[in-house]
Each structure stands twice: as C-alpha cells, then as structure tokens.
Scaffold this motif. Structure first.
Motif, PDB file in Angstrom:
ATOM      1  N   LEU A 171      -6.495 -49.219 -50.449  1.00  0.00           N
ATOM      2  CA  LEU A 171      -7.240 -48.112 -51.059  1.00  0.00           C
ATOM      3  C   LEU A 171      -7.034 -48.043 -52.573  1.00  0.00           C
ATOM      4  O   LEU A 171      -7.984 -47.823 -53.332  1.00  0.00           O
ATOM      5  CB  LEU A 171      -6.824 -46.788 -50.410  1.00  0.00           C
TER       6      LEU A 171
ATOM      7  N   GLU B 157      -9.049 -50.701 -54.214  1.00  0.00           N
ATOM      8  CA  GLU B 157     -10.496 -50.438 -54.173  1.00  0.00           C
ATOM      9  C   GLU B 157     -10.899 -49.260 -55.055  1.00  0.00           C
ATOM     10  O   GLU B 157     -11.907 -49.322 -55.767  1.00  0.00           O
ATOM     11  CB  GLU B 157     -10.926 -50.149 -52.731  1.00  0.00           C
ATOM     12  N   LYS B 158     -10.128 -48.177 -54.998  1.00  0.00           N
ATOM     13  CA  LYS B 158     -10.541 -46.919 -55.629  1.00  0.00           C
ATOM     14  C   LYS B 158      -9.650 -46.484 -56.784  1.00  0.00           C
ATOM     15  O   LYS B 158     -10.055 -45.616 -57.570  1.00  0.00           O
ATOM     16  CB  LYS B 158     -10.565 -45.801 -54.580  1.00  0.00           C
TER      17      LYS B 158
ATOM     18  N   LYS C 195      -8.203 -41.618 -57.443  1.00  0.00           N
ATOM     19  CA  LYS C 195      -9.390 -41.331 -56.620  1.00  0.00           C
ATOM     20  C   LYS C 195      -9.114 -41.452 -55.126  1.00  0.00           C
ATOM     21  O   LYS C 195      -9.979 -41.136 -54.305  1.00  0.00           O
ATOM     22  CB  LYS C 195     -10.529 -42.269 -57.022  1.00  0.00           C
ATOM     23  N   THR C 196      -7.938 -41.910 -54.780  1.00  0.00           N
ATOM     24  CA  THR C 196      -7.548 -42.016 -53.371  1.00  0.00           C
ATOM     25  C   THR C 196      -6.833 -40.742 -52.948  1.00  0.00           C
ATOM     26  O   THR C 196      -5.945 -40.260 -53.655  1.00  0.00           O
ATOM     27  CB  THR C 196      -6.619 -43.223 -53.149  1.00  0.00           C
ATOM     28  N   THR C 197      -7.202 -40.187 -51.804  1.00  0.00           N
ATOM     29  CA  THR C 197      -6.544 -38.981 -51.302  1.00  0.00           C
ATOM     30  C   THR C 197      -5.525 -39.332 -50.226  1.00  0.00           C
ATOM     31  O   THR C 197      -5.607 -40.391 -49.595  1.00  0.00           O
ATOM     32  CB  THR C 197      -7.567 -38.002 -50.696  1.00  0.00           C
TER      33      THR C 197
ATOM     34  N   GLU D  97      -7.159 -39.896 -46.926  1.00  0.00           N
ATOM     35  CA  GLU D  97      -7.714 -41.237 -46.745  1.00  0.00           C
ATOM     36  C   GLU D  97      -6.620 -42.237 -46.387  1.00  0.00           C
ATOM     37  O   GLU D  97      -6.825 -43.133 -45.556  1.00  0.00           O
ATOM     38  CB  GLU D  97      -8.427 -41.683 -48.027  1.00  0.00           C
TER      39      GLU D  97
ATOM     40  N   GLU E 299      -1.226 -48.873 -62.013  1.00  0.00           N
ATOM     41  CA  GLU E 299      -1.007 -47.551 -61.434  1.00  0.00           C
ATOM     42  C   GLU E 299       0.385 -46.956 -61.654  1.00  0.00           C
ATOM     43  O   GLU E 299       0.576 -45.759 -61.461  1.00  0.00           O
ATOM     44  CB  GLU E 299      -1.298 -47.589 -59.927  1.00  0.00           C
TER      45      GLU E 299
END
Length: 210
Positions: free
Chosen positions: A31, A34-35, A39-41, A44, A120
């Motif tokens: 995730l 990808e995001k 933007k990932t929760t 998710e 990140e």
C-alpha cells in the motif's frame, strides 16, 4: 545510534504478535508503495492484511508504528541477505569483492522496499527516524570489518581514518542502482554495473585478488 523502539501491543503472545505484524508489514509495503504513507489508512492496511481494524489496533497504536515496523523489517532483510554473501574464510579483498556483489544484488531485488524507506521515513517521529536511518550505519559496519580484515592480511591498503568513509562509499554506490536505476539501466546491465563499481572500489583500495 538511537535505541530500537518497542512497539506496544495489547496481545502478549510473542508468536501471535510476530504473525500478525508480519501480515501487517506485507500489506503495508504494497500500500505504501502504491499510495504513499499519508494516503494509506490503517483501515486499508487491516483489510489488506486480512483482519479487522480493531484487531490491527491490538498490535500497534498508530500508523507510524506500522511504518516503523516496515522499515525495520526491510533493513533486517537487507542485513541478513548481506551476511549470507560474506565469507570470512577468504582474504579481506576477496571477502569484500563478494560482499559488494551481494549488496548490489540485494539492492536490485529489494529496490522498491529500499526506496520506500527513503521516501517515507521522514514521516516518523524524529527519534524513531534517527534509529531507522542509523540502521544503515549498522549495515555499513560489516564493510568496515571486512576492510580491516583486508588491511590486517595485507590484501587491502587504506589508512585507518578512511575505513568508515570507504564503507559508507560502498553503501552509497550500491544504493545508486536503486536511486538511479531509471538512468543506469539505459547503459548498463546489473552485471556490468556490479563489475565496474567493484573494480573502481578495489582499485581505490589497492586490493589484491588471487
């Protein structure tokens, strides 16, 4: 290096904690790649891991905990795979040559994971980010040991005060394949890149290979 952080868990069974967190890590890596982290929760992540959001929070407290676990897992795998490439029964120069090849191979196979850390990790709290980035220094220490072995057995020539710098240079040159792969692949195969970088480093060290 900052001390490794313990991630709180409501579950006390070590086996279950490791199992659930590994599921979390695998889901989060996909995730985040990808995001992106922001933007990932957590919902998710829980869904992709195969359990509920409530279950997720039994094993971590925040989304930053998940990112920390992801970074730690990636560094751990890089270091373990590097260790497999090191054979201390050879001379220092020969050991260094195989270790450089091994590290570049790992960087090729784990390039998206390694890139994820650099993209990140800035989202982590300062102290935790310091630990995560400091993990690279721990990996670089393997190369310091190998270089010193070569100095001792006479197969490598380098002043002691330059050992750490050379170890860091090796890390950066290997990571170049990750960070500049889009440009390098136009001109070199992985094998060609590995051969040229290794040759440059060994020449600088006046390494003697039988």
């Amino acid at each position: 290096m900052n001390k490794k952080r313990a991630v709180p868990s409501l579950v006390k069974d070590p086996y279950l904690v490791e199992k659930r967190r590994n599921q979390m890590i695998r889901a989060a890596v996909r995730l985040f790649a990808e995001k992106g982290f922001h933007k990932t929760t957590t919902r998710e992540i829980a869904k992709a891991a195969g359990f509920s959001i409530g279950t997720l929070y039994e094993y971590i407290e925040t989304k930053e905990d998940v990112l920390y676990l992801v970074c730690e897992a990636i560094h751990k795998e890089v270091e373990e795979r590097l260790r497999e490439a090191i054979n201390y029964s050879h001379t220092g120069a020969e050991t260094l040559k195989s270790a450089i090849k091994g590290l570049i191979q790992v960087m090729d196979e784990m390039q998206d994971d390694v890139l994820l850390i650099y993209q990140e990790a800035k989202s982590l709290p300062n102290e935790t980010m310091g630990y995560v980035l400091g993990r690279e220094e721990e990996i670089a220490k393997h190369f310091e040991e190998i270089i010193r072995k070569g100095i001792e057995d006479g197969t490598i020539t380098l002043e002691e005060n330059l050992v750490k710098l050379m170890a860091e240079n090796i890390m950066v040159l290997a990571e170049m394949w990750t960070f500049r792969r889009w440009a390098l692949r136009k001109h070199y195969t992985l094998e060609e890149f590995t051969e040229r970088q290794t040759s440059l480093l060994l020449k600088e060290l006046q390494a003697k290979i039988d």
